[in-house]
Design an enzyme around this catalytic site. Structure first.
Site, mmCIF file in Angstrom:
data_model
loop_
_atom_site.group_PDB
_atom_site.id
_atom_site.type_symbol
_atom_site.label_atom_id
_atom_site.label_comp_id
_atom_site.label_asym_id
_atom_site.label_seq_id
_atom_site.Cartn_x
_atom_site.Cartn_y
_atom_site.Cartn_z
ATOM 1 N N THR A 11 0.840 -1.192 -0.132
ATOM 2 C CA THR A 11 -0.115 0.211 0.039
ATOM 3 C C THR A 11 1.084 1.236 0.033
ATOM 4 O O THR A 11 2.029 1.113 0.461
ATOM 5 C CB THR A 11 -0.943 -0.110 1.160
ATOM 6 O OG1 THR A 11 -1.980 0.984 1.010
ATOM 7 C CG2 THR A 11 -0.161 0.096 2.639
ATOM 8 N N GLU A 12 0.349 2.224 -0.391
ATOM 9 C CA GLU A 12 1.008 3.641 -0.380
ATOM 10 C C GLU A 12 2.607 3.687 -1.252
ATOM 11 O O GLU A 12 3.201 4.624 -1.078
ATOM 12 C CB GLU A 12 1.566 4.123 1.099
ATOM 13 C CG GLU A 12 0.327 4.327 1.915
ATOM 14 C CD GLU A 12 -0.264 5.913 1.734
ATOM 15 O OE1 GLU A 12 0.533 6.705 1.789
ATOM 16 O OE2 GLU A 12 -1.388 5.848 1.304
ATOM 17 N N GLY A 14 2.138 3.919 -4.716
ATOM 18 C CA GLY A 14 1.834 5.016 -5.759
ATOM 19 C C GLY A 14 0.810 4.404 -6.699
ATOM 20 O O GLY A 14 1.033 4.836 -7.787
ATOM 21 N N LYS A 15 0.309 3.495 -6.477
ATOM 22 C CA LYS A 15 -0.882 2.846 -7.479
ATOM 23 C C LYS A 15 -1.767 4.081 -7.970
ATOM 24 O O LYS A 15 -1.966 4.111 -9.277
ATOM 25 C CB LYS A 15 -1.772 1.779 -6.795
ATOM 26 C CG LYS A 15 -1.005 0.543 -6.344
ATOM 27 C CD LYS A 15 -1.916 -0.576 -6.095
ATOM 28 C CE LYS A 15 -2.988 -0.100 -4.692
ATOM 29 N NZ LYS A 15 -2.018 0.137 -3.439
ATOM 30 N N THR A 16 -2.079 4.818 -7.082
ATOM 31 C CA THR A 16 -3.345 6.040 -7.613
ATOM 32 C C THR A 16 -2.559 6.877 -8.441
ATOM 33 O O THR A 16 -3.161 7.347 -9.643
ATOM 34 C CB THR A 16 -3.929 6.627 -6.267
ATOM 35 O OG1 THR A 16 -4.344 5.630 -5.427
ATOM 36 C CG2 THR A 16 -4.948 7.394 -6.772
ATOM 37 N N VAL A 17 -1.340 7.244 -8.021
ATOM 38 C CA VAL A 17 -0.530 8.230 -8.838
ATOM 39 C C VAL A 17 -0.192 7.661 -10.099
ATOM 40 O O VAL A 17 -0.561 8.371 -11.155
ATOM 41 C CB VAL A 17 0.805 8.875 -7.975
ATOM 42 C CG1 VAL A 17 1.635 9.767 -8.992
ATOM 43 C CG2 VAL A 17 0.091 9.776 -6.743
ATOM 44 N N LYS A 37 -11.625 1.407 -9.310
ATOM 45 C CA LYS A 37 -11.138 0.912 -8.105
ATOM 46 C C LYS A 37 -12.223 0.026 -7.371
ATOM 47 O O LYS A 37 -13.352 0.549 -7.232
ATOM 48 C CB LYS A 37 -10.617 2.052 -7.068
ATOM 49 C CG LYS A 37 -10.052 1.556 -6.163
ATOM 50 C CD LYS A 37 -9.042 2.644 -5.495
ATOM 51 C CE LYS A 37 -8.423 1.961 -4.061
ATOM 52 N NZ LYS A 37 -6.914 1.930 -3.964
ATOM 53 N N SER A 41 -10.698 2.304 1.038
ATOM 54 C CA SER A 41 -10.872 2.577 2.545
ATOM 55 C C SER A 41 -10.152 4.042 3.063
ATOM 56 O O SER A 41 -9.672 4.346 2.047
ATOM 57 C CB SER A 41 -9.751 1.451 3.064
ATOM 58 O OG SER A 41 -9.995 0.036 2.949
ATOM 59 N N ASP A 55 -8.739 8.623 -3.859
ATOM 60 C CA ASP A 55 -8.364 7.864 -4.816
ATOM 61 C C ASP A 55 -9.179 7.933 -6.257
ATOM 62 O O ASP A 55 -8.745 8.297 -7.173
ATOM 63 C CB ASP A 55 -8.047 6.460 -4.666
ATOM 64 C CG ASP A 55 -6.726 5.990 -3.671
ATOM 65 O OD1 ASP A 55 -6.406 7.148 -3.176
ATOM 66 O OD2 ASP A 55 -6.623 4.797 -3.439
ATOM 67 N N GLU A 117 -7.243 0.368 -10.761
ATOM 68 C CA GLU A 117 -6.296 0.459 -9.557
ATOM 69 C C GLU A 117 -6.851 -0.721 -8.764
ATOM 70 O O GLU A 117 -7.993 -0.933 -8.317
ATOM 71 C CB GLU A 117 -6.469 1.683 -9.012
ATOM 72 C CG GLU A 117 -5.439 1.540 -7.496
ATOM 73 C CD GLU A 117 -5.440 2.915 -6.711
ATOM 74 O OE1 GLU A 117 -6.117 4.005 -7.093
ATOM 75 O OE2 GLU A 117 -4.744 2.873 -5.611
ATOM 76 N N GLY A 118 -5.866 -1.502 -8.251
ATOM 77 C CA GLY A 118 -6.082 -2.415 -7.123
ATOM 78 C C GLY A 118 -6.202 -1.847 -5.665
ATOM 79 O O GLY A 118 -6.344 -0.574 -5.657
ATOM 80 N N GLY A 120 -4.354 -1.859 -1.846
ATOM 81 C CA GLY A 120 -3.118 -2.475 -1.079
ATOM 82 C C GLY A 120 -2.318 -3.024 -2.076
ATOM 83 O O GLY A 120 -2.102 -2.866 -3.149
HETATM 84 N N1 LIG Z 1 5.670 10.223 -8.348
HETATM 85 C C1 LIG Z 1 5.231 10.719 -7.015
HETATM 86 N N2 LIG Z 1 5.603 11.894 -6.789
HETATM 87 C C2 LIG Z 1 5.248 12.545 -5.610
HETATM 88 N N3 LIG Z 1 4.249 12.098 -4.696
HETATM 89 C C3 LIG Z 1 3.917 10.690 -5.023
HETATM 90 C C4 LIG Z 1 4.281 9.963 -5.955
HETATM 91 N N4 LIG Z 1 3.592 8.749 -6.058
HETATM 92 C C5 LIG Z 1 2.913 8.895 -4.991
HETATM 93 N N5 LIG Z 1 3.068 9.912 -4.126
HETATM 94 C C6 LIG Z 1 2.360 10.273 -3.090
HETATM 95 O O1 LIG Z 1 2.659 9.181 -2.000
HETATM 96 C C7 LIG Z 1 1.371 8.834 -1.533
HETATM 97 C C8 LIG Z 1 0.848 7.333 -1.722
HETATM 98 O O2 LIG Z 1 0.531 7.444 -3.262
HETATM 99 P P1 LIG Z 1 -0.726 6.681 -3.641
HETATM 100 O O3 LIG Z 1 -1.842 7.260 -2.982
HETATM 101 O O4 LIG Z 1 -0.638 6.849 -5.274
HETATM 102 O O5 LIG Z 1 -0.304 5.085 -3.092
HETATM 103 P P2 LIG Z 1 -1.242 3.818 -3.459
HETATM 104 O O6 LIG Z 1 -0.431 2.665 -3.553
HETATM 105 O O7 LIG Z 1 -2.343 4.264 -4.405
HETATM 106 O O8 LIG Z 1 -1.926 3.597 -1.721
HETATM 107 P P3 LIG Z 1 -2.991 2.971 -1.704
HETATM 108 O O9 LIG Z 1 -2.665 1.546 -1.445
HETATM 109 O O10 LIG Z 1 -3.753 3.496 -0.130
HETATM 110 O O11 LIG Z 1 -4.273 3.042 -2.472
HETATM 111 C C9 LIG Z 1 0.338 9.939 -1.771
HETATM 112 O O12 LIG Z 1 0.356 10.916 -0.787
HETATM 113 C C10 LIG Z 1 0.883 10.294 -3.059
HETATM 114 O O13 LIG Z 1 0.635 11.602 -3.281
HETATM 115 MG MG LIG Z 2 -4.448 4.337 -4.072
#
Ligand SMILES: Nc1ncnc2c1ncn2[C@@H]1O[C@H](COP(=O)(O)OP(=O)(O)OP(=O)(O)O)[C@@H](O)[C@H]1O
Ligand SMILES: [Mg+2]
Length: 245
Positions: A11-12, A14-17, A37, A41, A55, A117-118, A120
């Protein structure tokens, strides 16, 4: 009708980004782009008391979809920042895999390309019996794994790729998130080498660290330009697939 699933080593990561970046690139190439998605959560209530997934909001903006499509992008919104299986139990909500699949198929059918997007990591429980890998498996979507060049992440990447293969999922490549070319030293460079060597998967791109301003402003055109410069979108388009019956 085509789709790509986006999972990650944790998790966290960067999937969403990364999903938003891919969606922005597709959108600005002129494709009718879908985003999805299955469950979110850690959602927060808006002024009307409705739970909103940040997300889903980010994905909607990147894909150029109206914010009113929020509920079509994410069918289950949960307040607790826990895996959906547990967050739904706390909320007294019963998650139905058929609902998540039907929503995904509708998005896939209504779009030229969809980014899904998945939640976690790949074995995160959506319900006690239904994990993220089951969702992607039933959708038959090719997957990319988002990785981050930090210590220990090669191990997580290998485990994620192997787990996906064991369960019959098709992983098409890795996307490195938060890549800082100027700061990349022995650790980061060796991660790139071992990602490919030990998973046998290609790195399809390295998304740089993005400014908070860009992320907050939802500037999808600028995000698309950065994505095109750093991720092989032609290749991802050629690898997209999935059946939507
Ligand atoms: N390339 C990037 N540059 C700057 N910040 C980033 C980048 N990728 C991710 N982040 C930051 O890191 C955090 C986690 O990224 P993100 O939300 O995309 O993760 P995730 O895998 O989607 O998490 P989740 O499992 O909760 O869905 C966020 O605050 C996001 O803004
Ligand atoms: Mg996400």
């Amino acid at each position: 009708m085509l789709g790509i699933g986006v999972t990650a080593t944790d998790t966290e990561i960067g999937k969403t980004v990364v999903s938003g970046a891919l969606a922005a690139a597709m959108r600005h190439r002129g494709y009718k782009t879908g985003v999805y998605k299955p469950a979110a959560s850690g959602c927060v209530k808006n002024s009307d008391g409705k739970l909103i997934s940040t997300d889903a909001e980010f994905l909607l903006h990147c894909a150029g979809l109206n914010v009113e499509k929020h509920d079509q992008v994410v069918p289950y919104v949960l307040e607790a920042a826990l895996a959906p299986a547990e967050a739904s139990r706390l909320a007294g909500v019963k998650i139905d895999p058929c609902v998540m699949l039907a929503g995904a198929r509708e998005m896939l059918l209504g779009s030229q390309i969809s980014i899904v997007e998945g939640v976690g990591g790949i074995s995160a429980p959506l319900t006690d019996e239904y994990l993220v890998k089951d969702f992607f498996g039933e959708l038959k979507l090719p997957l990319v794994i988002v990785v981050k060049a930090v210590l220990g992440n090669v191990n997580h990447a290998v485990l994620t790729a192997e787990y996906a293969r064991i369960h019959g999922l098709k992983v098409v490549g890795l996307i490195v998130n938060g890549w800082d070319r100027k700061k990349a030293g022995a650790l980061e460079q060796s991660n790139l080498y071992y990602y490919e060597k030990l998973t046998g998967l290609p790195i399809l791109g390295k998304l740089p660290v993005l400014s908070q301003h860009l992320l907050d402003e939802f500037n999808s055109r600028e995000l698309a330009e950065i994505t095109e410069a750093n991720i092989d979108i032609d290749r991802i388009l050629s690898l997209a697939g999935g059946t939507v019956k």
